[in-house]
Design a protein around this motif. Structure first.
Motif, short mmCIF file in Angstrom:
data_model
loop_
_atom_site.label_atom_id
_atom_site.label_comp_id
_atom_site.label_asym_id
_atom_site.label_seq_id
_atom_site.Cartn_x
_atom_site.Cartn_y
_atom_site.Cartn_z
N THR A 1 0.84 -1.20 0.00
CA THR A 1 0.00 0.00 0.00
C THR A 1 0.87 1.25 0.00
N VAL A 2 1.97 1.20 0.75
CA VAL A 2 2.92 2.32 0.74
C VAL A 2 3.50 2.50 -0.66
N ALA B 1 1.69 9.38 -5.85
CA ALA B 1 2.38 10.67 -5.77
C ALA B 1 3.19 10.95 -7.03
N GLU B 2 3.86 9.92 -7.53
CA GLU B 2 4.67 10.09 -8.74
C GLU B 2 3.79 10.41 -9.96
N LEU B 3 2.59 9.87 -9.96
CA LEU B 3 1.66 10.11 -11.07
C LEU B 3 0.94 11.45 -10.95
N GLY B 4 1.08 12.12 -9.81
CA GLY B 4 0.42 13.41 -9.63
C GLY B 4 -0.97 13.31 -9.07
N ILE B 5 -1.34 12.14 -8.53
CA ILE B 5 -2.64 11.97 -7.86
C ILE B 5 -2.50 12.56 -6.45
N PRO B 6 -3.34 13.51 -6.07
CA PRO B 6 -3.12 14.21 -4.81
C PRO B 6 -3.53 13.45 -3.56
N GLY C 1 4.05 13.54 1.24
CA GLY C 1 3.43 14.56 0.39
C GLY C 1 2.05 14.22 -0.10
N ILE C 2 1.59 13.00 0.10
CA ILE C 2 0.27 12.63 -0.41
C ILE C 2 -0.76 12.74 0.71
N ALA C 3 -1.98 13.17 0.35
CA ALA C 3 -3.05 13.25 1.33
C ALA C 3 -3.68 11.88 1.49
N VAL C 4 -3.95 11.51 2.74
CA VAL C 4 -4.57 10.22 3.04
C VAL C 4 -5.97 10.45 3.56
N MET C 5 -6.93 9.87 2.87
CA MET C 5 -8.33 9.90 3.28
C MET C 5 -8.69 8.54 3.87
N THR C 6 -9.61 8.57 4.82
CA THR C 6 -10.02 7.33 5.47
C THR C 6 -11.53 7.14 5.34
N ASP C 7 -11.97 5.98 5.72
CA ASP C 7 -13.39 5.66 5.77
C ASP C 7 -13.80 5.55 7.23
N VAL C 8 -14.91 6.22 7.59
CA VAL C 8 -15.43 6.11 8.95
C VAL C 8 -16.82 5.50 8.89
N ALA C 9 -16.90 4.24 9.24
CA ALA C 9 -18.14 3.48 9.33
C ALA C 9 -17.76 2.17 10.00
N LEU C 10 -18.72 1.50 10.60
CA LEU C 10 -18.42 0.30 11.36
C LEU C 10 -18.48 -0.99 10.54
N ASP C 11 -18.94 -0.91 9.29
CA ASP C 11 -19.19 -2.15 8.55
C ASP C 11 -17.95 -3.04 8.35
N SER D 1 -8.14 5.69 -11.19
CA SER D 1 -7.18 6.78 -10.96
C SER D 1 -5.79 6.53 -11.52
N PRO D 2 -5.12 5.41 -11.20
CA PRO D 2 -3.76 5.25 -11.73
C PRO D 2 -3.72 5.11 -13.24
N TRP D 3 -4.72 4.46 -13.80
CA TRP D 3 -4.80 4.28 -15.25
C TRP D 3 -4.94 5.63 -15.95
N VAL D 4 -5.92 6.42 -15.51
CA VAL D 4 -6.16 7.69 -16.18
C VAL D 4 -5.03 8.67 -15.90
N ALA D 5 -4.46 8.65 -14.70
CA ALA D 5 -3.35 9.56 -14.39
C ALA D 5 -2.14 9.26 -15.26
#
Length: 333
Positions: free
Chosen positions: A66-67, A74-79, A119-129, A323-327
């Motif tokens: 995952t890292v 980041a190298e592809l420019g995905i923020p 340098g990359i922003a990390v988003m998370t999921d908040v839900a119990l499922d 995302s990686p394909w289109v980037a």
């Protein structure tokens, strides 16, 4: 806007479609790498990479890989990337305690990414499922999804993710009042700059099936989610949900699913003028990939067309498995 157009032949709209340079000059919307958020599924182990059967080309990755994916983004420019855990079934309980464990899979992944790809922003999921033996986004008691008790757990989950280094909290649970509770808790804990992208208009959709396979929730789900996710027939209700979440402290809002709800995206942007995102969900991705795999459509063209549709509807960004394909294609020119 009321367009003014001369009568034919003074006006020949096809003049502006005659060549690619002319079409480019008058193109109203465009797609860039900065518009993308890449959802990534994380699993336990090391050096583990496995494809999600119902999502060709989408992988579950162990934290180390995952890292590597974050570095690729980041190298592809995905923020930004968004983390979703494939939780070991043995850790799923009715109490969902693993959801706010500081060392759970998501939080370990966040820390590893922020340490090695800061340098990359990390988003998370908040839900119990992902942690609920019942497969629901909230606590279940006698068949009812408990709202207020679930919020208490979601707040603990939010704080654990913020402590791990998350940049964007993504509440996908659809409990009433959770944004206000999360925002207050983040402020009190000193996490003033952690942003919230609320899944404010999340519909009870048939398009989530492959995602539930990806996070291992398909077999666990008992019943449906109609008492907390929105009725697909409703539009005005979505505006009320957006208004509520913004008033409680959401920084950005999301419409989910994406393509079947472009009208909602457009209404949100027009009415509120707030940062608006859409999630091109697993079922949308799987349909395009399946049709392309059978030679029924041009997959690359369909991918671009679907993503530009979000921009045309007013979205500021899109969560998409493409995302990686289109980037990569956009970077190459």
């Amino acid at each position: 806007m009321r367009p003014t157009i001369a009568p034919f032949p003074a006006a020949r709209p096809r003049r502006l479609r005659a060549s690619e340079p002319l079409r480019a000059l008058v193109r109203e919307n465009g797609l860039s790498r900065e518009d993308l958020i890449w959802p990534i599924f994380v699993r336990d182990g090391e050096g583990q990479l496995e494809e999600v059967t119902s999502m060709p080309g989408v992988m579950r990755r162990s934290v180390d890989l995952t890292v590597e994916a974050a570095a690729e983004a980041a190298e592809l420019g995905i923020p930004a990337i968004c983390i979703f855990p494939y939780t070991d079934p043995s850790l799923k309980t009715e109490g969902c305690e693993e959801a706010w464990n500081p060392d759970n899979l998501s939080n370990r992944a966040i820390r590893a990414i922020k340490q090695q790809v800061p340098g990359i922003a990390v988003m998370t999921d908040v839900a119990l499922d992902p942690y609920n033996i019942n497969g629901h986004d909230g606590f279940v008691q006698d068949g009812e999804i408990l709202n207020d008790e679930t919020i208490e757990a979601l707040v603990k989950m939010t704080l654990a993710q913020a402590e791990a280094g998350a940049d964007i909290i993504g509440p996908s649970d659809m409990m009433d009042g959770r944004i206000g509770a999360m925002r207050a808790a983040l402020e009190d804990a000193g996490h003033r700059n952690v942003t919230i992208m609320s899944y404010a208009a999340k519909y009870a959709s048939a398009f989530y099936g492959p995602f539930r396979d990806a996070v291992g929730a398909s077999g666990a789900l008992k019943g449906d989610k109609n008492t907390y996710q929105m009725d697909p027939a409703n539009s005005d209700e979505a505006m009320r949900m957006i208004a509520r979440d913004l008033s409680e402290g959401a920084d950005m809002v999301m419409v989910k699913p994406g393509m079947p709800y472009l009208d909602i995206c457009a209404r949100v942007k027009t009415m509120f003028g707030t940062p608006t995102f859409a999630y091109q969900v697993s079922g949308e991705y799987a349909m395009i990939m399946a049709a392309a795999g059978n030679g029924w459509i041009d997959g690359e063209k369909a991918m671009f067309e679907s993503l530009v549709a979000f921009k045309r509807a007013g979205c500021d960004g899109i969560l998409t498995y493409f995302s990686p394909w289109v980037a990569r294609l956009l970077k190459e020119g």
